[in-house]
Design a protein around this motif. Structure first.
Motif, PDB file in Angstrom:
ATOM      1  N   MET A   1      11.170  15.335   7.063  1.00 40.42           N
ATOM      2  CA  MET A   1      11.554  14.393   6.030  1.00 40.42           C
ATOM      3  C   MET A   1      10.326  14.008   5.205  1.00 40.42           C
ATOM      4  N   ALA A   2      10.577  13.547   4.006  1.00 40.78           N
ATOM      5  CA  ALA A   2       9.512  13.116   3.100  1.00 40.78           C
ATOM      6  C   ALA A   2       8.950  11.765   3.538  1.00 40.78           C
ATOM      7  N   LYS A   3       7.823  11.385   2.957  1.00 46.06           N
ATOM      8  CA  LYS A   3       7.221  10.081   3.270  1.00 46.06           C
ATOM      9  C   LYS A   3       7.923   9.002   2.466  1.00 46.06           C
ATOM     10  N   ILE A   4       8.668   8.160   3.163  1.00 45.67           N
ATOM     11  CA  ILE A   4       9.391   7.048   2.562  1.00 45.67           C
ATOM     12  C   ILE A   4       8.465   5.833   2.559  1.00 45.67           C
ATOM     13  N   GLN A   5       8.515   5.025   1.488  1.00 46.90           N
ATOM     14  CA  GLN A   5       7.679   3.823   1.425  1.00 46.90           C
ATOM     15  C   GLN A   5       8.482   2.632   0.900  1.00 46.90           C
ATOM     16  N   ILE A   6       9.638   2.423   1.465  1.00 43.94           N
ATOM     17  CA  ILE A   6      10.513   1.342   1.002  1.00 43.94           C
ATOM     18  C   ILE A   6      10.164   0.015   1.658  1.00 43.94           C
ATOM     19  N   ALA A   7       9.873   0.029   2.961  1.00 43.51           N
ATOM     20  CA  ALA A   7       9.603  -1.208   3.686  1.00 43.51           C
ATOM     21  C   ALA A   7       8.233  -1.790   3.344  1.00 43.51           C
ATOM     22  N   GLN A   8       7.353  -0.961   2.798  1.00 40.78           N
ATOM     23  CA  GLN A   8       5.993  -1.394   2.472  1.00 40.78           C
ATOM     24  C   GLN A   8       5.238  -1.816   3.729  1.00 40.78           C
ATOM     25  N   ASP A   9       5.582  -1.190   4.841  1.00 43.96           N
ATOM     26  CA  ASP A   9       4.934  -1.425   6.124  1.00 43.96           C
ATOM     27  C   ASP A   9       4.763  -0.048   6.767  1.00 43.96           C
ATOM     28  N   PRO A  10       3.538   0.330   7.135  1.00 43.18           N
ATOM     29  CA  PRO A  10       3.305   1.695   7.633  1.00 43.18           C
ATOM     30  C   PRO A  10       4.177   2.110   8.817  1.00 43.18           C
ATOM     31  N   VAL A  11       4.350   1.226   9.797  1.00 44.17           N
ATOM     32  CA  VAL A  11       5.150   1.569  10.978  1.00 44.17           C
ATOM     33  C   VAL A  11       6.622   1.746  10.599  1.00 44.17           C
ATOM     34  N   ALA A  12       7.154   0.784   9.850  1.00 42.31           N
ATOM     35  CA  ALA A  12       8.565   0.859   9.440  1.00 42.31           C
ATOM     36  C   ALA A  12       8.803   2.063   8.531  1.00 42.31           C
ATOM     37  N   ASP A  13       7.900   2.303   7.580  1.00 46.56           N
ATOM     38  CA  ASP A  13       8.072   3.430   6.666  1.00 46.56           C
ATOM     39  C   ASP A  13       7.952   4.768   7.384  1.00 46.56           C
ATOM     40  N   PRO A  34      16.026  -9.225   1.050  1.00 43.57           N
ATOM     41  CA  PRO A  34      15.035  -8.421   0.332  1.00 43.57           C
ATOM     42  C   PRO A  34      14.983  -6.989   0.868  1.00 43.57           C
ATOM     43  N   MET A  35      14.985  -6.015  -0.058  1.00 46.35           N
ATOM     44  CA  MET A  35      15.127  -4.619   0.380  1.00 46.35           C
ATOM     45  C   MET A  35      14.040  -4.169   1.336  1.00 46.35           C
ATOM     46  N   GLU A  36      12.808  -4.580   1.120  1.00 48.57           N
ATOM     47  CA  GLU A  36      11.755  -4.105   2.025  1.00 48.57           C
ATOM     48  C   GLU A  36      11.937  -4.682   3.429  1.00 48.57           C
ATOM     49  N   ARG A  37      12.456  -5.902   3.531  1.00 52.28           N
ATOM     50  CA  ARG A  37      12.716  -6.475   4.854  1.00 52.28           C
ATOM     51  C   ARG A  37      13.920  -5.808   5.507  1.00 52.28           C
ATOM     52  N   ALA A  38      14.931  -5.464   4.705  1.00 52.43           N
ATOM     53  CA  ALA A  38      16.098  -4.755   5.236  1.00 52.43           C
ATOM     54  C   ALA A  38      15.682  -3.405   5.824  1.00 52.43           C
ATOM     55  N   ALA A 163      16.641   3.703  -4.341  1.00 52.50           N
ATOM     56  CA  ALA A 163      16.438   5.149  -4.451  1.00 52.50           C
ATOM     57  C   ALA A 163      15.167   5.480  -5.228  1.00 52.50           C
ATOM     58  N   ASP A 164      14.705   4.537  -6.040  1.00 55.21           N
ATOM     59  CA  ASP A 164      13.537   4.751  -6.892  1.00 55.21           C
ATOM     60  C   ASP A 164      12.262   4.114  -6.339  1.00 55.21           C
ATOM     61  N   VAL A 165      12.334   3.488  -5.170  1.00 53.71           N
ATOM     62  CA  VAL A 165      11.165   2.825  -4.598  1.00 53.71           C
ATOM     63  C   VAL A 165      10.333   3.844  -3.812  1.00 53.71           C
ATOM     64  N   VAL A 166       9.149   4.125  -4.332  1.00 49.41           N
ATOM     65  CA  VAL A 166       8.256   5.080  -3.677  1.00 49.41           C
ATOM     66  C   VAL A 166       6.884   4.474  -3.375  1.00 49.41           C
ATOM     67  N   ASP A 167       6.649   3.245  -3.851  1.00 49.31           N
ATOM     68  CA  ASP A 167       5.386   2.548  -3.606  1.00 49.31           C
ATOM     69  C   ASP A 167       5.556   1.085  -4.036  1.00 49.31           C
ATOM     70  N   ALA A 168       4.496   0.306  -3.917  1.00 50.68           N
ATOM     71  CA  ALA A 168       4.571  -1.122  -4.253  1.00 50.68           C
ATOM     72  C   ALA A 168       4.899  -1.349  -5.726  1.00 50.68           C
ATOM     73  N   ASP A 169       4.327  -0.535  -6.617  1.00 51.80           N
ATOM     74  CA  ASP A 169       4.589  -0.699  -8.058  1.00 51.80           C
ATOM     75  C   ASP A 169       6.051  -0.447  -8.396  1.00 51.80           C
ATOM     76  N   LEU A 171       8.568  -0.749  -6.418  1.00 53.36           N
ATOM     77  CA  LEU A 171       9.359  -1.847  -5.846  1.00 53.36           C
ATOM     78  C   LEU A 171       9.420  -3.008  -6.843  1.00 53.36           C
ATOM     79  N   ILE A 172       8.292  -3.338  -7.442  1.00 53.50           N
ATOM     80  CA  ILE A 172       8.249  -4.414  -8.444  1.00 53.50           C
ATOM     81  C   ILE A 172       9.123  -4.057  -9.645  1.00 53.50           C
ATOM     82  N   LYS A 173       9.043  -2.813 -10.102  1.00 50.88           N
ATOM     83  CA  LYS A 173       9.841  -2.385 -11.264  1.00 50.88           C
ATOM     84  C   LYS A 173      11.339  -2.440 -10.965  1.00 50.88           C
ATOM     85  N   VAL A 174      11.731  -2.057  -9.771  1.00 51.88           N
ATOM     86  CA  VAL A 174      13.150  -2.131  -9.384  1.00 51.88           C
ATOM     87  C   VAL A 174      13.592  -3.592  -9.348  1.00 51.88           C
TER      88      VAL A 174
END
Length: 189
Positions: A1-13, A34-38, A163-169, A171-174
């Protein structure tokens, strides 16, 4: 699988990136929270329960499972309720996909079939199914014929959903997009 970065937490991601049931469960939890907490919720379940194996989750005693999901920090603001939904989701994965979450999307021949399978999952309404179909396409490369048709605007380039969250920036845009959409809807009512 690809590297997901939705949670913005290394272990969770990392878990979202390597465990298909974690990714599916994170999407289930992504409502009224909040999506990153979910999307960090599945990592909490694994840490407390010891596994995210759908067979084990489906077979778990509901009360203790709800307790571990609602213990602060809870997996969701409605931790006990969501624990039940996670168990329902696990039962579907066990009963219909032999416990192989990834086969839900790897064996779908068309976008319509993929969307239909996701839409049939407990806790997945039409919009959530469109978003998860788009997430699979955009972040994991799961693009069966016709996927863009079933995802609508979520399949387009931009910052519309998780679906568009790939990093912290992103996430802010979404978040900004969602806030503007909510304001526009309120202004029209």
């Amino acid at each position: 699988m690809a590297k997901i970065q939705i949670a913005q937490d290394p272990v969770a991601d990392d878990l979202l990136s390597t465990d298909p049931f974690a990714l599916l469960s994170g999407m289930l939890l992504d409502q009224q929270f909040p999506m990153e907490r979910a999307f960090a919720g599945p990592a909490k379940i694994k840490e407390r329960f010891g596994t995210l194996d759908p067979t084990a989750i489906a077979a778990a005693d509901p009360e203790p499972f709800a307790d571990l999901c609602s213990t602060p920090p809870a997996i969701h603001r409605y931790g006990r309720s969501m624990a039940g939904r996670i168990q329902e989701l696990a039962r579907v994965i066990v009963d219909q996909y032999d416990g192989d979450t990834e086969s839900l999307w790897t064996t779908a021949r068309t976008g319509e079939e993929l969307f239909g399978r996701i839409r049939a999952l407990p806790g997945f309404g039409e919009q959530k199914a469109k978003i998860f179909t788009a997430l699979l396409a955009k972040q994991l490369g799961v693009k069966p014929t016709g996927w863009t048709k079933v995802t609508g605007d979520y399949g387009r380039k931009g910052f519309r959903s998780v679906a568009d969250v790939v990093d912290a920036d992103s996430l802010i845009k979404v978040r900004e997009f969602k806030k503007a959409a909510k304001a526009a809807a309120k202004a029209q009512s």
